[in-house]
Design an enzyme around this catalytic site. Structure first.
Site, PDB file in Angstrom:
ATOM      1  CB  CYS A   1      34.593  44.259  33.409  1.00 37.97           C
ATOM      2  SG  CYS A   1      33.024  44.714  32.192  1.00 37.97           S
TER       3      CYS A   1
ATOM      4  CD  GLU B   1      35.232  42.172  25.955  1.00 42.64           C
ATOM      5  OE1 GLU B   1      35.861  43.301  26.519  1.00 42.64           O
ATOM      6  OE2 GLU B   1      35.298  42.216  24.564  1.00 42.64           O
TER       7      GLU B   1
HETATM    8  P1  NAP Z   1      36.198  33.564  36.138  1.00 38.61           P
HETATM    9  O1  NAP Z   1      36.407  32.829  37.344  1.00 38.61           O
HETATM   10  O2  NAP Z   1      37.356  33.574  35.166  1.00 38.61           O
HETATM   11  O3  NAP Z   1      34.947  32.708  35.462  1.00 38.61           O
HETATM   12  C1  NAP Z   1      34.380  33.368  34.226  1.00 38.61           C
HETATM   13  C2  NAP Z   1      33.785  32.164  33.748  1.00 38.61           C
HETATM   14  O4  NAP Z   1      34.461  31.144  33.151  1.00 38.61           O
HETATM   15  C3  NAP Z   1      32.544  31.204  34.364  1.00 38.61           C
HETATM   16  O5  NAP Z   1      31.639  30.880  33.639  1.00 38.61           O
HETATM   17  C4  NAP Z   1      33.301  30.031  34.870  1.00 38.61           C
HETATM   18  O6  NAP Z   1      32.531  29.122  35.313  1.00 38.61           O
HETATM   19  C5  NAP Z   1      34.024  29.863  33.463  1.00 38.61           C
HETATM   20  N1  NAP Z   1      35.378  29.065  33.712  1.00 38.61           N
HETATM   21  C6  NAP Z   1      36.237  29.070  34.774  1.00 38.61           C
HETATM   22  N2  NAP Z   1      37.080  28.014  34.307  1.00 38.61           N
HETATM   23  C7  NAP Z   1      36.732  27.536  33.151  1.00 38.61           C
HETATM   24  C8  NAP Z   1      37.509  26.203  32.499  1.00 38.61           C
HETATM   25  N3  NAP Z   1      38.331  25.762  32.807  1.00 38.61           N
HETATM   26  N4  NAP Z   1      36.638  25.917  31.172  1.00 38.61           N
HETATM   27  C9  NAP Z   1      35.504  26.649  30.996  1.00 38.61           C
HETATM   28  N5  NAP Z   1      34.941  27.713  31.748  1.00 38.61           N
HETATM   29  C10 NAP Z   1      35.538  27.979  32.902  1.00 38.61           C
HETATM   30  O7  NAP Z   1      35.486  35.019  36.279  1.00 38.61           O
HETATM   31  P2  NAP Z   1      34.646  35.707  37.244  1.00 38.61           P
HETATM   32  O8  NAP Z   1      35.280  35.083  38.619  1.00 38.61           O
HETATM   33  O9  NAP Z   1      33.213  35.011  36.848  1.00 38.61           O
HETATM   34  O10 NAP Z   1      34.497  37.000  36.881  1.00 38.61           O
HETATM   35  C11 NAP Z   1      35.319  38.117  37.442  1.00 38.61           C
HETATM   36  C12 NAP Z   1      36.395  38.748  36.468  1.00 38.61           C
HETATM   37  O11 NAP Z   1      35.777  38.854  35.114  1.00 38.61           O
HETATM   38  C13 NAP Z   1      36.829  39.747  36.824  1.00 38.61           C
HETATM   39  O12 NAP Z   1      38.163  39.667  36.672  1.00 38.61           O
HETATM   40  C14 NAP Z   1      36.279  40.844  35.875  1.00 38.61           C
HETATM   41  O13 NAP Z   1      37.322  42.010  35.605  1.00 38.61           O
HETATM   42  C15 NAP Z   1      36.107  39.855  34.626  1.00 38.61           C
HETATM   43  N6  NAP Z   1      35.236  40.613  33.836  1.00 38.61           N
HETATM   44  C16 NAP Z   1      35.333  41.266  32.806  1.00 38.61           C
HETATM   45  C17 NAP Z   1      34.420  41.920  32.040  1.00 38.61           C
HETATM   46  C18 NAP Z   1      34.559  42.442  30.759  1.00 38.61           C
HETATM   47  O14 NAP Z   1      33.858  42.917  29.975  1.00 38.61           O
HETATM   48  N7  NAP Z   1      35.962  42.803  30.065  1.00 38.61           N
HETATM   49  C19 NAP Z   1      33.172  41.718  32.396  1.00 38.61           C
HETATM   50  C20 NAP Z   1      32.658  41.317  33.729  1.00 38.61           C
HETATM   51  C21 NAP Z   1      33.792  40.503  34.216  1.00 38.61           C
HETATM   52  P3  NAP Z   1      32.158  28.473  36.814  1.00 38.61           P
HETATM   53  O15 NAP Z   1      31.525  29.681  37.190  1.00 38.61           O
HETATM   54  O16 NAP Z   1      31.184  27.547  36.537  1.00 38.61           O
HETATM   55  O17 NAP Z   1      33.637  28.119  37.326  1.00 38.61           O
END
Ligand code: NAP
Length: 521
Positions: free
Chosen positions: A297, A260
């Site tokens: 999102c 997602e």
């Molecule tokens: P993110 O930076 O991609 O992080 C998401 C998750 O991935 C966090 O738990 C992060 O952990 C983890 N992560 C990052 N790098 C990783 C790796 N190499 N290995 C394993 N896990 C890893 O996203 P975000 O900034 O939290 O969220 C914002 C984004 O999410 C936006 O683009 C939004 O559109 C999207 N979103 C989508 C939905 C949907 O349902 N489609 C819902 C909500 C948000 P850490 O925090 O520990 O780095």
């Protein structure tokens, strides 16, 4: 300052080293310390597979549903504490905190209710209810039955920062009902609320050992331990999703991955709508732009209106956005709290610059300054609502491609349903598109044009203006996800969501033998 521990292999465990310090987004005061350094993730995965899995599989749907019901009850009792935690550590207003926390409880309760009607089996048999299965040969004796049985691995749920409660609960409720143990990995920046939630869930005593584990802090090597019976469900940015999908073990073992990701959700206003529909459109757009400070999102990012209505809509939206009080979310008059951290603030500002470079102009708000009620000096990651306008939407490519994760939307003109559909589709696949129309023909043309590009299409009209939920609200009975840029995933949707955690297998053989094996006779 508290230390956020992980709950692994039946124990609360703190990581080693300094870790990171989480700050209150309103005051920038340190709130919590978190580290996952040195935690044994291989052991956690094994514990889920060997202890949690067998316990869940020994339970019927009805028993798993009863477990979910107890978890929902425990969250309900802890509601005030959870709301306070959300306000403090997430910078959410009380209303936004409810959206997350009550959303978590409501989704678990929904699956408790759904599961209570799924019967005493712990797996699905298609055609079990009086049907005969698949006829495979001349003799009806040789037949086929499709079963859907829980995978034998763990479900690792990696979540985004914006919904620490709902994000964790909506994934876990489905996996647990399916009979698959969970390891939740909330985003580090807002893990404090996920940690509090887990404390409540564990203390409820409703969870079998190993059924639900929690990682606070970075994922470390957790995902490298996944194999062919495990599931990875990810919510977050498209960039992280790409990296996770490319992990060698994920590729080699065909680990099931559900993503997602980003979405440039659009709202389309049809020409000549009834005033009730127009008011609904304005109300929904303002809500979807400002709720959770736009860190949602499903937030509306693009607003398409008939060219002749553009000036009027700009004025009406600006007027309503002006009423949004930004500031300390613990103040009950405040409608919008800060962004979650300094990095998100910088990203939101840079994102607006990007849209401006692409040909949009700011018509309301200032990304670089905002008056914030109750702010101490220049503390806090405040960012006011920003409305942009792109008069040449076909050329403003970044408006359709770059998601600014804050209270930011771009207004654009269109001429005719065909152009509206084409502009919406330029988003490259999204979670939800909304259409506000009282014209049945136009609604028909647009909904069927938009559906291939979206997991959900919301139609607002005068008869539902005062009863509909807003388009950004994800309901557990309908699917959530979307193709392309949105990640290509699908979650929730009642029993549909369980399929991610189940293997469909066609059993072929002697009807009597199969029916006995499946408990059909
Ligand atoms: P993110 O930076 O991609 O992080 C998401 C998750 O991935 C966090 O738990 C992060 O952990 C983890 N992560 C990052 N790098 C990783 C790796 N190499 N290995 C394993 N896990 C890893 O996203 P975000 O900034 O939290 O969220 C914002 C984004 O999410 C936006 O683009 C939004 O559109 C999207 N979103 C989508 C939905 C949907 O349902 N489609 C819902 C909500 C948000 P850490 O925090 O520990 O780095």
């Amino acid at each position: 300052m508290i230390t956020l521990k992980s709950y692994l292999a039946g124990k609360w465990q703190a990581g080693a080293g300094e870790g990171s310090t989480l700050l209150d987004p309103t005051t920038e005061e340190p709130l919590a310390r978190v580290s996952s350094e040195g935690l044994d993730f291989a052991a956690a995965v094994a514990y889920g597979r060997d202890v949690g899995g067998p316990a869940l599989r020994a339970m019927s749907f009805v028993e798993r549903a009863a477990m979910l019901g107890k978890l929902a009850g425990a969250l309900r009792e802890a509601r005030e504490m959870l709301l306070d935690e959300s306000i403090k550590s997430g910078g959410t207003t009380r209303s936004d905190a409810k959206f997350d926390v009550d959303g978590a409880t409501g989704t678990i309760a929904y699956y408790a209710d759904l599961g209570s009607k799924l019967g005493d089996r712990g797996f699905f048999v298609e055609g079990a209810d009086g049907e005969q299965g698949e006829k495979l040969a001349r003799s009806p004796r040789f037949c086929g039955y499709h079963v859907r049985v829980p995978l034998r691995g763990v479900a690792v749920h990696v979540n985004a920062f914006n919904f620490p409660a709902w994000g964790m609960a909506e994934k876990a409720a489905v996996a647990l009902l399916a009979g698959v143990p969970v390891i939740s990995k909330p985003a580090t920046s807002t893990a404090a609320l996920a940690f509090r939630l887990m404390e409540v869930l564990v203390a409820s005593g409703a969870l079998p050992d190993g059924a639900w584990q929690l990682v606070c802090g970075s994922a470390g090597d957790l995902l490298t331990h996944l194999g062919g019976q495990d599931v990875l469900a990810f919510t977050g940015s498209a960039a992280t999703a790409r990296a996770l999908r490319a992990l060698p073990n994920v590729i080699e073992h065909s680990v099931r991955v559900n993503v997602e990701a980003d979405s440039l959700n659009a709202a389309v206003l049809a020409p000549d709508v009834d005033d009730d529909t127009y008011q609904m459109f304005l109300r929904d757009v303002v809500k979807e732009v400002t709720q959770k400070t736009g860190q949602k999102c499903t937030a509306t990012r693009r607003v398409l209106v008939p060219a002749d209505d553009l000036d009027r809509v700009e004025q009406d939206l600006a007027e309503r956005l002006q009423r949004i009080v930004v500031g300390d979310p613990s103040d009950s008059d405040v409608r919008m709290g800060p962004l979650v951290n300094r990095a998100q603030l910088a990203e939101a500002r840079a994102g607006v610059d990007k849209l401006v470079s692409a040909g949009a102009r700011v018509v309301y708000g200032d990304p670089n300054q905002v008056e914030a009620r109750g702010r101490s000096g220049d503390q806090g990651y405040f960012f006011g609502p920003v409305l942009l306008r792109a008069d040449a939407p076909d050329e403003a490519i970044a408006v359709h491609a770059h998601e600014v994760f804050g209270p930011v939307a771009t207004l654009m003109p269109y001429e005719g349903a065909e152009q509206a559909a084409k502009l919406v589709a330029m988003g490259g696949g999204g979670l939800v598109a909304s259409v506000y129309s009282d014209d049945a023909e136009l609604t028909k043309a647009l909904t069927l044009e938009l559906a291939p590009y979206h997991g959900r299409v919301f139609v607002g009209s005068k008869k539902v203006a005062d009863v509909a939920t807003p388009p950004g609200m994800v309901l557990p009975s309908c699917v959530h996800g979307g193709p392309g840029r949105a990640g290509g995933g699908e979650e929730l949707g009642g029993t549909r969501g369980l399929d991610l955690y189940l293997q469909r297998s066609a059993l072929q053989g002697d009807r009597a033998v199969l029916e006995r094996a499946l408990g059909l006779r």
